[in-house]
Design a protein around this motif. Structure first.
Motif, PDB file in Angstrom:
ATOM      1  N   UNK A   1      42.049  41.368  30.572  1.00  0.00           N
ATOM      2  CA  UNK A   1      41.546  40.166  31.227  1.00  0.00           C
ATOM      3  C   UNK A   1      40.440  39.534  30.385  1.00  0.00           C
ATOM      4  N   UNK A   2      40.172  38.288  30.644  1.00  0.00           N
ATOM      5  CA  UNK A   2      39.120  37.596  29.901  1.00  0.00           C
ATOM      6  C   UNK A   2      38.045  37.117  30.842  1.00  0.00           C
ATOM      7  N   UNK A   3      37.178  36.255  30.363  1.00  0.00           N
ATOM      8  CA  UNK A   3      36.021  35.826  31.145  1.00  0.00           C
ATOM      9  C   UNK A   3      36.407  35.006  32.372  1.00  0.00           C
ATOM     10  N   UNK A   4      37.611  34.469  32.361  1.00  0.00           N
ATOM     11  CA  UNK A   4      38.055  33.696  33.525  1.00  0.00           C
ATOM     12  C   UNK A   4      38.536  34.597  34.649  1.00  0.00           C
ATOM     13  N   UNK A   5      38.496  35.908  34.386  1.00  0.00           N
ATOM     14  CA  UNK A   5      39.007  36.917  35.321  1.00  0.00           C
ATOM     15  C   UNK A   5      40.480  36.675  35.637  1.00  0.00           C
ATOM     16  N   UNK A   6      41.170  36.164  34.644  1.00  0.00           N
ATOM     17  CA  UNK A   6      42.624  36.057  34.752  1.00  0.00           C
ATOM     18  C   UNK A   6      43.216  37.152  33.876  1.00  0.00           C
TER      19      UNK A   6
END
Lengths: 523, 177
Positions: A20-25
């Protein structure tokens, strides 16, 4: 690179991962992970992390720290989900390389170990719950034990006390700390009686019950009933003897007291019997004495017949009569005192004295006669005994077929004249009973008796006769009717008929008073 | 303005006090007499509408704790609220309430807390224990004087009220967004 990592990790540890990345996707994920977690396979699409793992709601900030590389990892341990079956997994978030803005998400399946762990926990908790129930039951039993007023204790096969109730503490005057774990011989002096039958019980089991005397913890002697029962432990080897003590000291004391009282009573009864025997002897003597006082033979006369029936209620009755012949007249005296027995005997002696000693001229002056008796008797009457009496004289003339009955009546039933024709009537008046008033005057009555007439004097035993239904003969017409229907040719038969009628009237009911019937038949 | 909220609520309490049963009764309206111990954590979502807000309660049913297997503090991180459950018939579980309250407050001092005294169906409401536990003295004996609900997962009595109560408590405590 991630695919390669995935393959390496999956093949070596059987785990899944996504990134996952900072977008919480979730930018990349393993298709097997989607399937494992029970979602539809939409491989290739980005998915919100919170949707895939709602367990991270609330700790999003912590995860961001991992993504930014500010912390190495976060783990949520042993997450349970129901997919097609139960699954358990640990959810790890690992920081990626610095500055990448990614986190590796590793789902470590621990279903197998968790199921085993759950099984073990289940058993453990069930045991704990059972244990809690047992503790509750033990507390309940213990409460019951404590509330029983009889001392109870239990000990092992070596005589060591394992437990007791409050009553036992009081009995031995020690507290539980001084009792439990100690030998019974150290708890109570001379305790051997408490251990009686122990060896026999250990061999054969069962229940024993015996009485014994033992000094309690205060040194006070007690009478006890000791009840014992043997229990074997689950191994059938270790045994516990439970003893319950019933203190019967007070009961024993009461029994002793009762025994003493019974002895006293027996002695009193014997004394009483002796006294009764003496009294009976005295009564017998009195009766014999009275027998000599009661007139049984009557003076013979050409002018009339005399006859009498006397039915005393007890051994000595309260009725008295006296008939004394004089020249030209026959002195007649009839009386009835309240009471019977020895007192009556003394009274009869007195009356006998009066009648024997009275001067002949007083017989033909009956008012004066009764007045003298009343005065003498009243002045000496400290016991308030009264009596009724008729005193009089039947005066006759050899040249005449008629006679005169001259009499005075002190509270006595009226004389009855029964004519030859069968007609009957009461004679004369009636004054107060003897002994009630000083200076009492008595009216003189004069009745003419003709040839064939019968004159009857009687005591109130006849008019006071009761029937079962409560009715009474009385002093009026019913009494005269009895005389009327009893009239026979001669005096004896008439007297018997009157007595018979009285008995018929009384029926099954018991005679309640002396009966005296004195008759004169004018020839 | 109406909003959408997602709140993590942890169920805490000794084992076998009925935490899982309360969640099942509230979320699925189900009850089972058989006892199945919980290990780890099971998160169940329940959507509610409170006034004009849409609220999702993430109910963390955590394995019952005791001195041999205490609750992992990590489970409590990020919790907006906690429901402390005790078995009204089991004194030791009631005694543990204080420990659970203190633990959640030590990790999350702003967490909303309510207490559920469960298994009300097993006691008379006039029971001395119930009367005492309804008193202010009892309530004030806990840190923060939490609201106390007497519940029965078996009958469903006060279960809805319990969860609405914690949602309301969190909502009132939450800063406007």
């Amino acid at each position: 690179m991630e695919k390669g990592l995935n393959n390496i990790i999956s093949s070596r540890f059987g785990i899944f991962y996504a990134v996952t990345g900072t977008s919480l996707m979730v930018k990349f994920h393993d298709t097997r992970l989607i399937e494992y977690l029970g979602y539809a396979d939409e491989s290739g699409k980005d998915m919100p992390l919170q949707e895939l793992f709602p367990e991270i709601i609330g700790i999003e900030k912590d995860i961001m720290e991992v993504i930014r590389g500010e912390r190495d990892s976060i783990t949520i341990k042993r997450i349970n989900r129901t997919v097609t079956g139960e699954i358990y997994f640990n959810l790890h978030f690992f920081s990626g390389a610095l500055g990448t803005g990614y986190s590796y998400i590793v789902v470590e399946d621990i279903t197998e170990s968790s199921m085993s762990f759950r099984e073990a926990q289940q058993k453990r908790n069930e045991v704990i719950i059972k244990n809690l129930e047992l503790v509750k039951r033990e507390e309940f039993v213990s409460t019951i034990l404590e509330t029983i007023p009889a001392p109870i204790f239990y000990r092992d096969s070596s005589g060591r006390c394992l437990g007791c109730n409050k009553a036992f503490e009081e009995f031995v005057a020690k507290n539980k700390d001084e009792i439990i774990g100690r030998d019974i011989s150290l708890i109570l002096k001379n305790s051997s009686e408490l251990l009686r039958f122990d060896d026999e019980m250990k061999k054969y089991g069962g229940i024993k019950r015996y009485e014994s005397g033992i000094a309690d913890g205060y040194g006070k002697e007690r009478h006890l009933i000791i009840n014992k029962s043997l229990f074997f432990g689950p191994d059938q080897k270790s045994s516990v003897i439970v003893s319950a003590i019933v203190d019967i000291t007070e009961r024993k004391r009461m029994e002793e007291q009762l025994k003493f009282t019974m002895n006293e009573l027996e002695l009193s009864e014997k004394n009483l019997s002796d006294k009764i025997r003496i009294m009976e002897n005295n009564l017998l003597i009195a009766r014999r004495a009275v027998d000599t006082l009661i007139q049984k033979e009557f003076p013979e006369s050409d002018k009339f017949d005399i006859d009498c029936r006397y039915l005393p209620l007890e051994q000595i009755g309260g009725d008295f009569y006296s008939i004394i012949p004089f020249d030209g007249f026959m002195g007649v005296f009839v009386c009835d005192i309240t009471g019977h027995g020895v007192a009556s005997a003394l009274f009869l002696s007195l009356m006998k004295y009066f009648t024997d000693k009275i001067k002949p001229d007083l017989w033909i002056n009956p008012s004066e006669y009764l007045s003298i008796i009343n005065r003498e008797y009243f002045r000496g009457n400290s016991m308030f005994y009264f009596f009724s009496a008729i005193a009089g004289a039947i005066i006759y003339d050899n040249n005449s077929s008629t006679m005169e009955f001259r009499f005075a009546n002190g509270g006595h039933p009226h004389p009855v004249i029964l004519k030859k024709s069968g007609e009957a009537f009461f004679c004369g008046g009636n004054d107060a009973v003897i002994g009630l008033f000083d200076e009492q005057k008595f009216e003189e009555n004069r009745i003419c008796i003709e040839s064939g007439d019968m004159l009857f004097l009687y005591t109130d035993g006849i008019p006071s006769t009761y029937r079962e239904d409560g009715s009474i003969i009385g002093f009026d017409e019913p009494l005269l009717d009895i005389f009327r229907k009893s009239r026979r040719e001669n005096l004896r038969e008439t007297i018997n008929a009157v007595i018979n009628e009285v008995e018929i009237y009384r029926g099954e009911k018991k005679q309640e008073d002396d009966i005296l019937l004195l008759g004169f038949y004018c020839k | 303005m109406p909003g959408d909220y997602k709140w993590k609520v942890v169920m805490l309490g000794d084992f076998a006090v009925g935490k899982t049963s309360l969640v099942r009764r509230f979320v699925y309206d189900e009850f089972s007499d058989s006892y199945l111990t919980t290990v780890g954590v099971k998160v169940t979502k329940k959507d509610l509408s409170i006034e004009q807000d849409n609220v999702s309660l993430l109910l963390w049913d955590i394995a019952g704790s005791d001195r041999f297997s205490p609750v992992t503090p990590e489970y409590l991180r990020g919790a907006s609220g906690a429901i402390i459950v005790a078995d009204i018939t089991r004194g030791s579980s009631v005694d543990s309430i204080r420990t659970h309250v203190d633990m959640i407050l030590s990790i999350n001092p702003s967490a909303g807390i309510v207490v559920a005294l469960n298994k009300l169906d097993l006691v008379k409401k006039s029971d001395e224990r119930v009367v005492y536990m309804k008193s202010d003295d009892f309530r004030n004996s806990f840190n923060g004087s939490p609201v106390i609900h007497f519940t029965s997962a078996r009958s469903g009595e006060n279960v809805e009220e319990l969860f609405l109560s914690i949602a309301d408590k969190i909502r009132k405590a939450a800063p406007d967004e």
